[in-house]
Design a protein around this motif. Sequence first.
Motif, PDB file in Angstrom:
ATOM      1  N   GLN A  27     -45.110 -31.786  99.138  1.00 31.87           N
ATOM      2  CA  GLN A  27     -44.232 -32.779  99.769  1.00 31.87           C
ATOM      3  C   GLN A  27     -44.356 -32.626 101.278  1.00 31.87           C
ATOM      4  O   GLN A  27     -43.840 -31.676 101.872  1.00 31.87           O
ATOM      5  N   PHE A  28     -45.079 -33.547 101.887  1.00 33.80           N
ATOM      6  CA  PHE A  28     -45.360 -33.487 103.325  1.00 33.80           C
ATOM      7  C   PHE A  28     -44.313 -34.306 104.062  1.00 33.80           C
ATOM      8  O   PHE A  28     -44.206 -35.524 103.870  1.00 33.80           O
ATOM      9  N   SER A  29     -43.536 -33.661 104.914  1.00 36.42           N
ATOM     10  CA  SER A  29     -42.453 -34.313 105.654  1.00 36.42           C
ATOM     11  C   SER A  29     -42.527 -33.899 107.119  1.00 36.42           C
ATOM     12  O   SER A  29     -43.133 -32.885 107.471  1.00 36.42           O
ATOM     13  N   GLY A  30     -41.871 -34.680 107.963  1.00 35.01           N
ATOM     14  CA  GLY A  30     -41.845 -34.327 109.375  1.00 35.01           C
ATOM     15  C   GLY A  30     -41.364 -35.463 110.244  1.00 35.01           C
ATOM     16  O   GLY A  30     -40.763 -36.435 109.768  1.00 35.01           O
ATOM     17  N   MET A  31     -41.646 -35.337 111.538  1.00 36.19           N
ATOM     18  CA  MET A  31     -41.194 -36.318 112.537  1.00 36.19           C
ATOM     19  C   MET A  31     -42.293 -36.493 113.579  1.00 36.19           C
ATOM     20  O   MET A  31     -42.998 -35.535 113.928  1.00 36.19           O
ATOM     21  N   ILE A  32     -42.425 -37.709 114.073  1.00 35.85           N
ATOM     22  CA  ILE A  32     -43.398 -38.042 115.105  1.00 35.85           C
ATOM     23  C   ILE A  32     -42.657 -38.186 116.432  1.00 35.85           C
ATOM     24  O   ILE A  32     -41.704 -38.974 116.536  1.00 35.85           O
ATOM     25  N   ILE A  33     -43.079 -37.436 117.449  1.00 38.52           N
ATOM     26  CA  ILE A  33     -42.433 -37.505 118.758  1.00 38.52           C
ATOM     27  C   ILE A  33     -43.495 -37.636 119.845  1.00 38.52           C
ATOM     28  O   ILE A  33     -44.675 -37.360 119.626  1.00 38.52           O
ATOM     29  N   VAL A  41     -41.378 -41.537 118.092  1.00 39.12           N
ATOM     30  CA  VAL A  41     -42.345 -42.639 118.068  1.00 39.12           C
ATOM     31  C   VAL A  41     -42.179 -43.345 116.721  1.00 39.12           C
ATOM     32  O   VAL A  41     -42.645 -42.855 115.702  1.00 39.12           O
ATOM     33  N   PRO A  42     -41.503 -44.476 116.686  1.00 37.65           N
ATOM     34  CA  PRO A  42     -41.201 -45.111 115.399  1.00 37.65           C
ATOM     35  C   PRO A  42     -42.411 -45.844 114.818  1.00 37.65           C
ATOM     36  O   PRO A  42     -43.346 -46.219 115.528  1.00 37.65           O
ATOM     37  N   TYR A  43     -42.361 -46.020 113.490  1.00 37.64           N
ATOM     38  CA  TYR A  43     -43.328 -46.848 112.753  1.00 37.64           C
ATOM     39  C   TYR A  43     -44.778 -46.397 112.972  1.00 37.64           C
ATOM     40  O   TYR A  43     -45.685 -47.216 113.110  1.00 37.64           O
ATOM     41  N   THR A  44     -44.979 -45.086 113.012  1.00 33.49           N
ATOM     42  CA  THR A  44     -46.335 -44.538 113.129  1.00 33.49           C
ATOM     43  C   THR A  44     -46.996 -44.543 111.749  1.00 33.49           C
ATOM     44  O   THR A  44     -46.356 -44.252 110.732  1.00 33.49           O
ATOM     45  N   ASN A  45     -48.288 -44.851 111.719  1.00 34.68           N
ATOM     46  CA  ASN A  45     -49.049 -44.874 110.462  1.00 34.68           C
ATOM     47  C   ASN A  45     -49.666 -43.509 110.189  1.00 34.68           C
ATOM     48  O   ASN A  45     -50.291 -42.910 111.076  1.00 34.68           O
ATOM     49  N   LEU A  46     -49.523 -43.036 108.957  1.00 40.38           N
ATOM     50  CA  LEU A  46     -50.138 -41.796 108.496  1.00 40.38           C
ATOM     51  C   LEU A  46     -51.056 -42.135 107.333  1.00 40.38           C
ATOM     52  O   LEU A  46     -50.597 -42.573 106.274  1.00 40.38           O
ATOM     53  N   SER A  57     -45.999 -45.205 106.468  1.00 37.39           N
ATOM     54  CA  SER A  57     -45.435 -45.404 107.806  1.00 37.39           C
ATOM     55  C   SER A  57     -44.097 -44.691 107.906  1.00 37.39           C
ATOM     56  O   SER A  57     -43.300 -44.687 106.958  1.00 37.39           O
ATOM     57  N   CYS A  58     -43.855 -44.097 109.078  1.00 38.73           N
ATOM     58  CA  CYS A  58     -42.556 -43.467 109.302  1.00 38.73           C
ATOM     59  C   CYS A  58     -41.525 -44.537 109.659  1.00 38.73           C
ATOM     60  O   CYS A  58     -41.869 -45.679 109.973  1.00 38.73           O
ATOM     61  N   ASP A  59     -40.243 -44.170 109.640  1.00 44.44           N
ATOM     62  CA  ASP A  59     -39.187 -45.139 109.912  1.00 44.44           C
ATOM     63  C   ASP A  59     -38.945 -45.271 111.417  1.00 44.44           C
ATOM     64  O   ASP A  59     -39.705 -44.735 112.229  1.00 44.44           O
ATOM     65  N   TYR A  60     -37.883 -45.991 111.778  1.00 43.38           N
ATOM     66  CA  TYR A  60     -37.630 -46.252 113.192  1.00 43.38           C
ATOM     67  C   TYR A  60     -37.175 -45.002 113.946  1.00 43.38           C
ATOM     68  O   TYR A  60     -37.164 -44.987 115.182  1.00 43.38           O
ATOM     69  N   GLN A  61     -36.801 -43.941 113.201  1.00 41.43           N
ATOM     70  CA  GLN A  61     -36.424 -42.683 113.821  1.00 41.43           C
ATOM     71  C   GLN A  61     -37.579 -41.683 113.851  1.00 41.43           C
ATOM     72  O   GLN A  61     -37.387 -40.528 114.234  1.00 41.43           O
TER      73      GLN A  61
END
Length: 212
Positions: A27-33, A41-46, A57-61
């Motif tokens: 389960q790969f989780s995290g945050m883009i900053i 950095v919202p809505y980044t594509n992975l 895609s990550c959410d707006y947070q």
Amino acid sequence: MKKLLIALSLFLSFSASAQKTERPLVQFSGMIINSDSNTVVPYTNLTNISYNNRVVSCDYQGYFSFVAHEKDSIRVSSVGYLTQIVVIPEHISSKSYILKIKLKAEAINLPLVRVFPWASADEFKRDFLAMKFADDDLAIAAKNLSRGSVIAMARTLPHDGQTNQIMNLQGMHDNLVHMGSGPTNPLLNPIAWGSLIRSIIRGDKSRQSDSN
């Protein structure tokens, strides 16, 4: 019968090898900053380039969470940022991998563009010849010191201390002169009429000189 046994043994060997090569799920989780400002950095594509280019895609947070495999390569991309490749490590005991991904802003140097508001050189020449330039310092000073400007400023500006003192002394002198009697009527004073006529003549001459 012999062919069936051979096929069954081959199938079992292939399934066993596939089970051995199958990588564990994570389960790969995290945050883009943003690496410079530490803002999300919202809505980044992975994109999982190791598993059919699956895109999440990550959410707006800036938060993301999805299932991947150990040793999968994840491409992280967002408009205005440099693309990164993240590899999920192997032998993760908790089967959960949390990571804070820092993206660096991409500086894009655009080519030089010159914008002209004229459609042709003839239009530019016509507008340039019709252009009105501002007055220089000498012309501005001449306008400010002209007779009309000085008279207009004298009408609007308050009197200074010296002028107020002279007017007060003149008023006190007139009161002393006319003490015990009423003030004289200036319409019956020939000297006042002479001063009025001379001022009118001077005004006509000054207007003529200004018009010339």
